[in-house]
Scaffold this motif. Structure first.
Motif, short mmCIF file in Angstrom:
data_model
loop_
_atom_site.label_atom_id
_atom_site.label_comp_id
_atom_site.label_asym_id
_atom_site.label_seq_id
_atom_site.Cartn_x
_atom_site.Cartn_y
_atom_site.Cartn_z
N ASP A 62 76.07 26.27 -15.92
CA ASP A 62 75.53 27.52 -16.47
C ASP A 62 74.22 27.90 -15.78
N ILE A 63 73.31 26.95 -15.76
CA ILE A 63 71.95 27.23 -15.29
C ILE A 63 71.90 27.51 -13.79
N MET A 64 72.82 26.94 -13.03
CA MET A 64 72.78 27.13 -11.58
C MET A 64 73.30 28.50 -11.13
N GLU A 65 73.95 29.25 -12.02
CA GLU A 65 74.56 30.52 -11.63
C GLU A 65 73.59 31.48 -10.92
N PRO A 66 72.39 31.73 -11.45
CA PRO A 66 71.50 32.68 -10.76
C PRO A 66 70.99 32.17 -9.41
N TYR A 67 71.14 30.85 -9.17
CA TYR A 67 70.62 30.27 -7.94
C TYR A 67 71.67 30.16 -6.85
N ARG A 68 72.93 30.41 -7.18
CA ARG A 68 73.98 30.35 -6.17
C ARG A 68 73.70 31.29 -4.98
N PRO A 69 73.20 32.51 -5.22
CA PRO A 69 72.92 33.39 -4.08
C PRO A 69 71.93 32.83 -3.07
N TYR A 70 71.06 31.90 -3.50
CA TYR A 70 70.16 31.27 -2.54
C TYR A 70 70.96 30.43 -1.54
N VAL A 71 71.99 29.76 -2.04
CA VAL A 71 72.88 28.99 -1.16
C VAL A 71 73.66 29.95 -0.26
N ASP A 72 74.17 31.03 -0.85
CA ASP A 72 74.93 32.02 -0.07
C ASP A 72 74.10 32.56 1.09
N GLU A 73 72.83 32.84 0.82
CA GLU A 73 71.97 33.40 1.86
C GLU A 73 71.78 32.41 3.00
N LEU A 74 71.60 31.13 2.67
CA LEU A 74 71.49 30.10 3.71
C LEU A 74 72.74 30.07 4.58
N VAL A 75 73.92 30.12 3.92
CA VAL A 75 75.19 30.04 4.64
C VAL A 75 75.37 31.27 5.53
N LYS A 77 73.05 33.16 6.93
CA LYS A 77 72.15 33.10 8.08
C LYS A 77 72.63 32.07 9.10
N TYR A 78 73.15 30.95 8.60
CA TYR A 78 73.63 29.91 9.53
C TYR A 78 74.88 30.38 10.27
N THR A 79 75.85 30.93 9.55
CA THR A 79 77.10 31.33 10.19
C THR A 79 76.91 32.54 11.10
N GLU A 111 85.39 24.67 11.10
CA GLU A 111 86.19 23.92 10.14
C GLU A 111 85.50 22.64 9.70
N GLU A 112 84.92 21.93 10.68
CA GLU A 112 84.28 20.65 10.39
C GLU A 112 82.78 20.84 10.21
N MET A 113 82.25 20.19 9.19
CA MET A 113 80.82 20.28 8.95
C MET A 113 80.07 19.34 9.90
N THR A 114 79.06 19.87 10.56
CA THR A 114 78.25 19.08 11.48
C THR A 114 76.97 18.61 10.78
N LYS A 115 76.27 17.72 11.44
CA LYS A 115 75.00 17.24 10.88
C LYS A 115 73.99 18.38 10.78
N GLU A 116 74.07 19.31 11.72
CA GLU A 116 73.15 20.45 11.70
C GLU A 116 73.40 21.31 10.46
N MET A 117 74.68 21.51 10.11
CA MET A 117 75.02 22.27 8.90
C MET A 117 74.46 21.58 7.66
N LYS A 118 74.70 20.27 7.57
CA LYS A 118 74.23 19.53 6.40
C LYS A 118 72.71 19.55 6.32
N LYS A 119 72.06 19.42 7.46
CA LYS A 119 70.60 19.44 7.49
C LYS A 119 70.08 20.77 6.94
N GLU A 120 70.75 21.85 7.30
CA GLU A 120 70.35 23.18 6.82
C GLU A 120 70.52 23.28 5.30
N LEU A 121 71.66 22.79 4.80
CA LEU A 121 71.95 22.91 3.37
C LEU A 121 71.11 21.95 2.53
N LEU A 122 70.64 20.87 3.14
CA LEU A 122 69.80 19.92 2.41
C LEU A 122 68.38 20.42 2.23
#
Length: 277
Positions: free
Chosen positions: A233-246, A248-250, A257-268
């Motif tokens: 419930d509480i994470m719903e308003p914060y999902r767009p922050y993740v979307d924005e990161l994705v 910008k990266y893409t 298809e495969e997640m790289t270390k660079e992708m994970k580093k960005e999301l972490l």
């Protein structure tokens, strides 16, 4: 102080010494080609109180019971990953606040009208944040989303969350990727979204435990098999922050298809993103 996120993608041995997390890399220690002086420096220590999230992404990671106990006592979220490097498990402390019992009682006594009003505020914030991402990342018209946000009623009986989501995903990725729909098993960048949301969920669940709240008892989500309904419930308003990161990266590196270390580093970096309240 901002807590650190530690990611382990290689074999490692994690133990506890003097309230420090001791990190050893067995592959380096066993390598004969490396000089002994270098091998002696591969042991790294991190203060337990500085750690907020630990991600274990290798089947050859060993963690001692003492290290696990110290991490959980410090209200650290420990995430384990499956063979596809996707988060599959989350470990949290049983208690993280001195007034936990009192707050549990308040949660249990919360009335249905109160829960509906809280969900109304949650969805309004989520739609407004989605509108901000669409405007900033895609330069799309978002007036309709602000209208939907204002029209959300208590409990969102009109499912304006769903209407806004359809519009949001269509213009965020749908016009750029043929056949894209937001689906856990869908085409990329669904894999990045899944990973980011899993990290976000762990952060929120950790914060709830630290606040003395029960992550299982939600205000809207109520799946009997879900142990983190309130976190969802509480994470719903914060999902767009993740979307924005994705986005910008893409936009910069494309869809993979495969997640790289660079992708994970960005999301972490999600735990340290700036949030304006």
């Amino acid at each position: 102080m901002i807590k650190k996120t530690l990611y382990f993608g290689n074999p490692a041995y994690l133990s506890l010494r003097n309230n420090q997390l001791v990190i050893k890399l067995p592959e380096v220690e066993k390598c004969d080609a490396l000089p002994e002086s270098f091998k002696k420096q591969v042991e790294v220590t991190k203060p337990i109180e500085d750690i907020g999230v630990v991600v274990l992404d290798n089947k050859q990671i060993t963690i001692t019971s003492g290290a696990m106990e110290a991490l959980l006592e410090n209200n650290c979220a420990v995430i384990t990953c499956d063979s596809r490097s996707m988060p599959v498990g989350l470990m949290l402390p049983l208690y993280g606040n001195t007034t936990q019992n009192e707050r549990f009682r308040h949660q249990l006594d919360a009335s249905l009208p109160l829960k509906k009003q809280l969900w109304q505020q949650t969805i309004q914030a989520k739609i407004n944040n989605q509108a901000s991402v669409l405007r900033d990342c895609r330069n799309e018209e978002v007036r309709c989303m602000h209208v939907w946000s204002k029209d959300v009623r208590s409990g969102d009986p009109d499912n304006l969350e769903g209407r806004a989501a359809a519009y949001y995903w269509k213009y965020l990725f749908g016009q750029h990727i043929a056949g894209f729909t937001r689906d856990r098993d869908g085409v990329p960048p669904n894999n990045l979204l899944n990973y980011g949301y899993a990290i976000l969920r762990a952060i929120v669940a950790r914060a709830l435990v630290g606040s003395g709240l029960l992550p299982t008892l939600g205000i809207h989500h109520h799946n009997r098999y879900n142990a983190y309904c309130l976190a969802d419930d509480i994470m719903e308003p914060y999902r767009p922050y993740v979307d924005e990161l994705v986005v910008k990266y893409t936009d910069e590196y494309g869809y993979q298809e495969e997640m790289t270390k660079e992708m994970k580093k960005e999301l972490l970096t999600i735990p340290v993103l700036d949030v304006r309240m």
